[in-house]
Write a protein that holds these residues in place. Structure first.
Motif, PDB file in Angstrom:
ATOM      1  N   MET A   1      34.389  55.916 -28.506  1.00  0.00           N
ATOM      2  CA  MET A   1      34.495  56.142 -29.948  1.00  0.00           C
ATOM      3  C   MET A   1      35.169  54.955 -30.627  1.00  0.00           C
ATOM      4  SD  MET A   1      35.764  60.092 -30.328  1.00  0.00           S
ATOM      5  CE  MET A   1      35.657  59.995 -32.108  1.00  0.00           C
ATOM      6  N   ASN A   2      34.846  54.786 -31.892  1.00  0.00           N
ATOM      7  CA  ASN A   2      35.502  53.791 -32.734  1.00  0.00           C
ATOM      8  C   ASN A   2      36.255  54.534 -33.834  1.00  0.00           C
ATOM      9  OD1 ASN A   2      34.206  51.565 -31.330  1.00  0.00           O
ATOM     10  ND2 ASN A   2      32.336  52.168 -32.403  1.00  0.00           N
ATOM     11  N   ILE A   3      37.575  54.395 -33.812  1.00  0.00           N
ATOM     12  CA  ILE A   3      38.438  55.175 -34.707  1.00  0.00           C
ATOM     13  C   ILE A   3      39.167  54.241 -35.654  1.00  0.00           C
ATOM     14  CG2 ILE A   3      40.333  56.840 -34.783  1.00  0.00           C
ATOM     15  CD1 ILE A   3      39.634  57.100 -31.601  1.00  0.00           C
ATOM     16  N   ASP A  47      33.379  56.396 -35.966  1.00  0.00           N
ATOM     17  CA  ASP A  47      33.212  57.815 -35.667  1.00  0.00           C
ATOM     18  C   ASP A  47      34.243  58.711 -36.340  1.00  0.00           C
ATOM     19  OD1 ASP A  47      31.043  57.533 -33.591  1.00  0.00           O
ATOM     20  OD2 ASP A  47      32.604  56.324 -32.641  1.00  0.00           O
ATOM     21  N   SER A  48      35.446  58.185 -36.540  1.00  0.00           N
ATOM     22  CA  SER A  48      36.514  59.026 -37.060  1.00  0.00           C
ATOM     23  C   SER A  48      37.543  58.164 -37.781  1.00  0.00           C
ATOM     24  CB  SER A  48      37.192  59.797 -35.918  1.00  0.00           C
ATOM     25  OG  SER A  48      38.231  60.618 -36.398  1.00  0.00           O
ATOM     26  N   LYS A  72      34.804  61.784 -42.740  1.00  0.00           N
ATOM     27  CA  LYS A  72      35.180  61.331 -41.391  1.00  0.00           C
ATOM     28  C   LYS A  72      36.683  61.404 -41.110  1.00  0.00           C
ATOM     29  CE  LYS A  72      31.313  58.181 -40.422  1.00  0.00           C
ATOM     30  NZ  LYS A  72      30.930  56.776 -40.107  1.00  0.00           N
ATOM     31  N   TYR A  98      41.899  61.862 -29.263  1.00  0.00           N
ATOM     32  CA  TYR A  98      40.708  61.316 -28.607  1.00  0.00           C
ATOM     33  C   TYR A  98      40.966  60.643 -27.265  1.00  0.00           C
ATOM     34  CZ  TYR A  98      39.028  61.983 -33.377  1.00  0.00           C
ATOM     35  OH  TYR A  98      38.720  62.524 -34.601  1.00  0.00           O
ATOM     36  N   ASN A 102      39.225  54.285 -26.111  1.00  0.00           N
ATOM     37  CA  ASN A 102      38.456  54.141 -27.344  1.00  0.00           C
ATOM     38  C   ASN A 102      38.888  52.867 -28.066  1.00  0.00           C
ATOM     39  OD1 ASN A 102      36.900  56.803 -27.593  1.00  0.00           O
ATOM     40  ND2 ASN A 102      38.992  57.557 -27.282  1.00  0.00           N
TER      41      ASN A 102
END
Length: 240
Positions: A1-3, A47-48, A72, A98, A102
């Motif tokens: 994921m990319n946060i 993603d978030s 998001k 998460y 990430n």
């Protein structure tokens, strides 16, 4: 994921505004913070979002997210006593939600002129090099301040200098561990995530971003932001 961890905890003392912190000032009826968030909201690889906000303004920030359709944002967390502590709160929340495996993109809520291309390049840099620090070329002479008699200190070769900006992007586990180590050692003086990571021995890699990726800190910054947005809107009207 990319946060994305968006830091919007400043009080705006240099903006000379008594009513709202700088991140909530409006331009064309939209707060600066929303312009910033939209860049990450609309990026297909993000993603978030974790939003770090002044605790007394969390309710208002929640209202703004609903009003402008920002979906998001997984959580809004209160800031800390310093920028470093506030970023830690955001990074820690991302870690809890998460896990460390990430990518985290740490960005100022008052840098609304970041673009999709730079965000993409930052994510790619983390995957290739382990981190990515957004920079732009130095366009003015830089020298060390000499405290004695207002004398100019060492002058640097401008062609070899770059200005550190944001986002500053890392593997989540690595930036979280660095924050934990700094806290255990009582170190709270780091001006940004790049200086924190370099202090603990990480080799940092640059990602060149747009010069207009300014941080809105003073009234003149706000006027520059408005001028750039007006110019872009006029070009769109003309179909250019």
């Amino acid at each position: 994921m990319n946060i994305a961890v968006i830091f919007a905890g400043g009080t705006g003392t240099r903006m000379n505004t008594k009513s709202k912190p700088k991140q909530f000032l409006e331009m064309h009826r939209k707060p600066v913070l929303i312009y910033t968030l939209e860049n990450f909201e609309n990026h297909p690889m993000v993603d978030s979002i974790i939003l770090v906000c002044l605790e007394s303004w969390i309710e208002y920030a929640t209202f703004l997210l609903k009003k402008f359709g920002i979906t998001k944002v997984a959580k809004i967390v209160p800031g800390g006593a310093s920028g470093q502590e506030s970023i830690y709160h955001g990074v820690k929340t991302a870690q809890e939600l998460y896990g460390g495996d990430n990518v985290v993109l740490i960005h100022d809520g008052v840098r609304p002129l970041i673009n999709e291309e730079t965000i993409t390049h930052c994510i790619a840099s983390v995957k290739e090099n382990g981190n990515g620090i957004t920079v732009s070329p130095a366009i003015e002479t830089i020298f060390l301040k000499n405290e004695e008699n207002n004398r100019v200190g060492q002058i640097f070769d401008r062609s070899r200098c770059e200005m550190a900006k944001a986002p500053q992007c890392f593997k989540l586990q690595e930036i979280f561990d660095a924050h934990e180590k700094a806290r255990s050692e009582g170190l709270n003086h780091f001006i940004d995530s790049a200086s924190l990571m370099q202090y603990y021995g990480h080799e940092l890699f640059t990602v060149e971003g747009p010069e207009e990726n300014i941080k809105i800190t003073t009234p003149s910054d706000f006027y520059i932001f408005r001028a750039i947005m007006d110019a872009k809107e006029n070009l769109q009207i003309l179909g250019l």
